[in-house]
Design an enzyme around this catalytic site. Structure first.
Site, short mmCIF file in Angstrom:
data_model
loop_
_atom_site.label_atom_id
_atom_site.label_comp_id
_atom_site.label_asym_id
_atom_site.label_seq_id
_atom_site.Cartn_x
_atom_site.Cartn_y
_atom_site.Cartn_z
CB CYS A 136 14.11 14.44 -9.67
SG CYS A 136 14.46 15.23 -11.27
CG ASN B 17 -1.83 -1.21 1.23
OD1 ASN B 17 -2.19 -1.74 0.18
ND2 ASN B 17 -2.21 -1.67 2.41
CG HIS C 95 3.84 -1.69 -4.66
ND1 HIS C 95 2.63 -2.30 -4.91
CD2 HIS C 95 4.78 -2.64 -4.86
CE1 HIS C 95 2.84 -3.57 -5.25
NE2 HIS C 95 4.13 -3.78 -5.23
N GLY D 187 -5.11 -9.01 3.51
CA GLY D 187 -5.69 -8.12 2.51
C GLY D 187 -4.98 -8.12 1.18
CB THR D 188 -2.26 -9.91 -0.23
OG1 THR D 188 -2.39 -11.29 0.11
CG2 THR D 188 -1.53 -9.19 0.89
CG ASN E 2 -6.84 -12.04 1.66
OD1 ASN E 2 -6.10 -11.25 2.24
ND2 ASN E 2 -6.85 -12.16 0.34
#
Length: 245
Positions: A122, A97, A114, A190-191, A216
């Site tokens: 930049c 997340n 991620h 939660g994947t 899950n």
């Protein structure tokens, strides 16, 4: 329901995905049906999309920043903070997340695989990523103070590789856990179990002799590779799952 025992002999690696954030009200790519304003998400979440229309990309991420800033960590986030406080350096949280909710909840040992929605870097020079919660107005494209080139969100886009340092940090923790003489546990929550390399962590932990747990609400693509599987919302399951000993 089985209990996850977290004692002085336990090393715990946790992986969280979009389902954990969704319980706080953060929309997921799957919930968007792969589209944003009738455009494929790749158009605003890829290097090619950024080169084609950086203003559109920044509008998308500015809207995501505004939405993420308005939500709050849920009891699942808070449970992970309590586990980390109990285990200390024998805990590591890897998350897919980008909303920063784990750190807002109080988690400190976090690998943001991620990237982070509230950081900018930049697109050209080696200027380090920096904190940036700015919601830029439509049409705005910020420029780098160091080189004058375009800035971009500090997000791993489609077609890009994860930061090798992040992968190394997870691997180093796993090696320490597996060779500690203690009990190595991996828990995913939660994947989707579809995005690699995160989806392959369960196999690496099992190969190292670790125990594996999955929490899950929806079936994950790699569900059958976990020893313990609990169906439910992470915000409801995690607060009562562990016994701190």
């Amino acid at each position: 329901m089985d209990s996850l025992i977290l004692d002085s002999n336990t090393w715990l690696l946790v992986l969280t995905g979009a389902g954990v954030s969704a319980e706080s009200g953060v929309p997921t790519f799957r919930g968007m049906s792969g589209l944003w304003e009738d455009q494929p998400v790749e158009a605003v979440a890829s290097p090619e999309g950024f080169r084609k229309d950086p203003a559109l990309v920044w509008r998308f991420y500015s809207e995501r920043r505004k939405a993420a800033a308005a939500v709050h960590p849920n009891p699942g986030h808070e449970a992970l903070v309590a586990w980390e406080r109990h285990l200390g350096d024998r805990f590591l949280l890897a998350t897919q997340n980008v909303d920063g909710l784990h750190t807002r909840a109080g988690s400190q040992r976090v690998v943001e695989m991620h990237g982070n929605l509230f950081k900018t870097r930049c697109s050209h020079c080696e200027r380090p990523p920096f904190e940036d919660a700015t919601v830029y107005p439509a049409g705005a494209v910020p420029e780098c103070d160091a080189c004058g080139k375009l800035l971009r969100p500090h997000i791993v886009w489609f077609g890009e590789y994860l930061d090798p340092a992040d992968i190394q940090r997870i691997e180093d923790f796993s090696l320490r856990a597996a060779t500690s003489g203690g009990r190595f546990v991996f828990l995913a929550a939660g994947t989707s179990g579809a995005v690699y390399p995160a989806a392959g962590i369960v196999d690496q932990v099992r190969k190292a002799g670790g125990k594996t747990w999955l929490v899950n609400l929806d079936p994950a693509e790699n569900s059958n590779r976990f020893e313990h599987r609990i169906v439910g919302k992470s915000g409801e399951v995690l607060p009562t799952l562990a016994k701190l000993a």
